[in-house]
Motif scaffolding. Structure first.
Motif, PDB file in Angstrom:
ATOM      1  N   THR A  50       0.830  -1.212   0.000  1.00  0.00           N
ATOM      2  CA  THR A  50       0.000   0.000   0.000  1.00  0.00           C
ATOM      3  C   THR A  50       0.860   1.256   0.000  1.00  0.00           C
ATOM      4  O   THR A  50       0.345   2.346  -0.271  1.00  0.00           O
ATOM      5  CB  THR A  50      -0.939   0.018   1.225  1.00  0.00           C
ATOM      6  N   GLU A  51       2.146   1.128   0.283  1.00  0.00           N
ATOM      7  CA  GLU A  51       3.036   2.295   0.273  1.00  0.00           C
ATOM      8  C   GLU A  51       3.169   2.846  -1.144  1.00  0.00           C
ATOM      9  O   GLU A  51       3.470   2.104  -2.091  1.00  0.00           O
ATOM     10  CB  GLU A  51       4.412   1.919   0.798  1.00  0.00           C
ATOM     11  N   GLY A  52       2.935   4.144  -1.300  1.00  0.00           N
ATOM     12  CA  GLY A  52       3.049   4.773  -2.598  1.00  0.00           C
ATOM     13  C   GLY A  52       1.821   4.648  -3.476  1.00  0.00           C
ATOM     14  O   GLY A  52       1.788   5.201  -4.573  1.00  0.00           O
ATOM     15  N   SER A  53       0.793   3.951  -2.980  1.00  0.00           N
ATOM     16  CA  SER A  53      -0.440   3.839  -3.756  1.00  0.00           C
ATOM     17  C   SER A  53      -1.274   5.104  -3.589  1.00  0.00           C
ATOM     18  O   SER A  53      -1.012   5.944  -2.724  1.00  0.00           O
ATOM     19  CB  SER A  53      -1.252   2.632  -3.304  1.00  0.00           C
ATOM     20  N   GLU A  54      -2.306   5.233  -4.401  1.00  0.00           N
ATOM     21  CA  GLU A  54      -3.161   6.412  -4.341  1.00  0.00           C
ATOM     22  C   GLU A  54      -3.850   6.523  -2.982  1.00  0.00           C
ATOM     23  O   GLU A  54      -3.939   7.603  -2.400  1.00  0.00           O
ATOM     24  CB  GLU A  54      -4.192   6.365  -5.463  1.00  0.00           C
ATOM     25  N   GLU A  55      -4.336   5.411  -2.463  1.00  0.00           N
ATOM     26  CA  GLU A  55      -5.011   5.434  -1.163  1.00  0.00           C
ATOM     27  C   GLU A  55      -4.022   5.449  -0.004  1.00  0.00           C
ATOM     28  O   GLU A  55      -4.336   5.967   1.071  1.00  0.00           O
ATOM     29  CB  GLU A  55      -5.943   4.232  -1.037  1.00  0.00           C
ATOM     30  N   ALA A  56      -2.832   4.848  -0.194  1.00  0.00           N
ATOM     31  CA  ALA A  56      -1.762   4.856   0.808  1.00  0.00           C
ATOM     32  C   ALA A  56      -2.262   4.404   2.185  1.00  0.00           C
ATOM     33  O   ALA A  56      -1.931   5.005   3.211  1.00  0.00           O
ATOM     34  CB  ALA A  56      -1.118   6.238   0.892  1.00  0.00           C
ATOM     35  N   PHE A  57      -3.030   3.331   2.209  1.00  0.00           N
ATOM     36  CA  PHE A  57      -3.593   2.867   3.475  1.00  0.00           C
ATOM     37  C   PHE A  57      -2.488   2.426   4.433  1.00  0.00           C
ATOM     38  O   PHE A  57      -1.524   1.766   4.034  1.00  0.00           O
ATOM     39  CB  PHE A  57      -4.551   1.701   3.241  1.00  0.00           C
ATOM     40  N   GLU A  58      -2.669   2.777   5.727  1.00  0.00           N
ATOM     41  CA  GLU A  58      -1.783   2.319   6.787  1.00  0.00           C
ATOM     42  C   GLU A  58      -2.603   1.680   7.905  1.00  0.00           C
ATOM     43  O   GLU A  58      -3.657   2.193   8.282  1.00  0.00           O
ATOM     44  CB  GLU A  58      -0.987   3.476   7.372  1.00  0.00           C
TER      45      GLU A  58
END
Length: 245
Positions: A86-94
């Motif tokens: 998810t790192e660097g994605s549009e949603e960038a979920f953590e």
């Protein structure tokens, strides 16, 4: 060390106050996931020999976007491997302190396969939801690299090709793992109050230092993630002690 019933911590904040699903993995989604690169690898990849991996990350959706994470042998001796983050994605979920991750996975059969679901941010913040090596057929590796604490969990239900249900609560004062519906480990260390990190799902290939490399006749390996969801507590009372940040 194995967790016994008498050692079990009191119910978590998530268990007491209920949860909502804040992330349901859609591996086909380019908004949720980036394929074939991760800053957990030197310079974002594609190789990571210092971790004794034969990986050569590829963005080809056939290696990850179906939920089946694949690796295939290359002529140069490395392996093309599938990774989503998810790192660097549009949603960038953590994921963050108090969240609960649930997943259902089918373990690989081939020697040298190294599947994992884990977290990462800024060179650290690693929690291993699980790691597996078929040369240790009945063993899952469960690790908190943020504050320390790990378990080699053995169970006859674990084995090459087996389906495994995983649940991990990222507690501030203790990270707690369940396997196939039973609690198996509470590390007593936790992640602290303000922890947050990205998700990584991947299949690596062992180079031989810690676990055997693939058999010479093996040209392909895979494991499957059928379901991955993150739940978040509906309430976070300040009275709940989540440990220091």
């Amino acid at each position: 060390m194995e967790q016994t019933a008498s050692d079990s911590p009191p119910p978590s904040a998530a268990g007491r106050y209920g949860t909502e699903a804040v992330f349901t993995a859609d591996f086909t989604s380019t908004r949720q996931w980036v394929a074939g690169r991760s800053w957990a690898y030197p310079n974002g990849g594609p190789v990571n020999p210092d971790d004794n991996k034969l990986d050569h990350l590829v963005a080809d959706p056939a290696y990850c976007r179906s939920g089946t994470f694949r690796a295939t042998r290359r002529p140069d001796g490395r392996w093309n491997t599938g990774l989503l983050t998810t790192e660097g994605s549009e949603e960038a979920f953590e994921v963050r302190t108090g969240d609960v991750l649930e997943a259902r996975v089918r373990l690989p059969r081939e020697t040298g396969a190294w599947p994992a679901i884990w977290t990462w941010r800024d060179g650290d913040q690693e929690i291993d939801v699980f790691e597996y090596h078929p040369d240790n057929p009945d063993l899952l590796e469960l690790s908190n690299h943020v504050r320390g604490g790990s378990l080699y969990h053995r169970d006859p239900a674990i084995g090459p090709g087996a389906w495994i249900d995983l649940r991990v609560e990222f507690g501030g004062g203790s990270v707690v793992w369940w396997v196939n519906g039973g609690q198996v480990f509470a590390d007593g260390q936790g992640v602290g109050r303000d922890w947050h990190a990205y998700l990584i799902v991947n299949l690596s290939v062992c180079a031989g230092r810690y676990h055997p490399p693939p058999d010479p006749g093996t040209s392909e390996m895979s494991y499957e993630v059928q379901r991955l969801v993150v739940l978040r507590p509906l309430a976070r009372p300040e009275a709940v002690d989540e440990g220091d940040g």
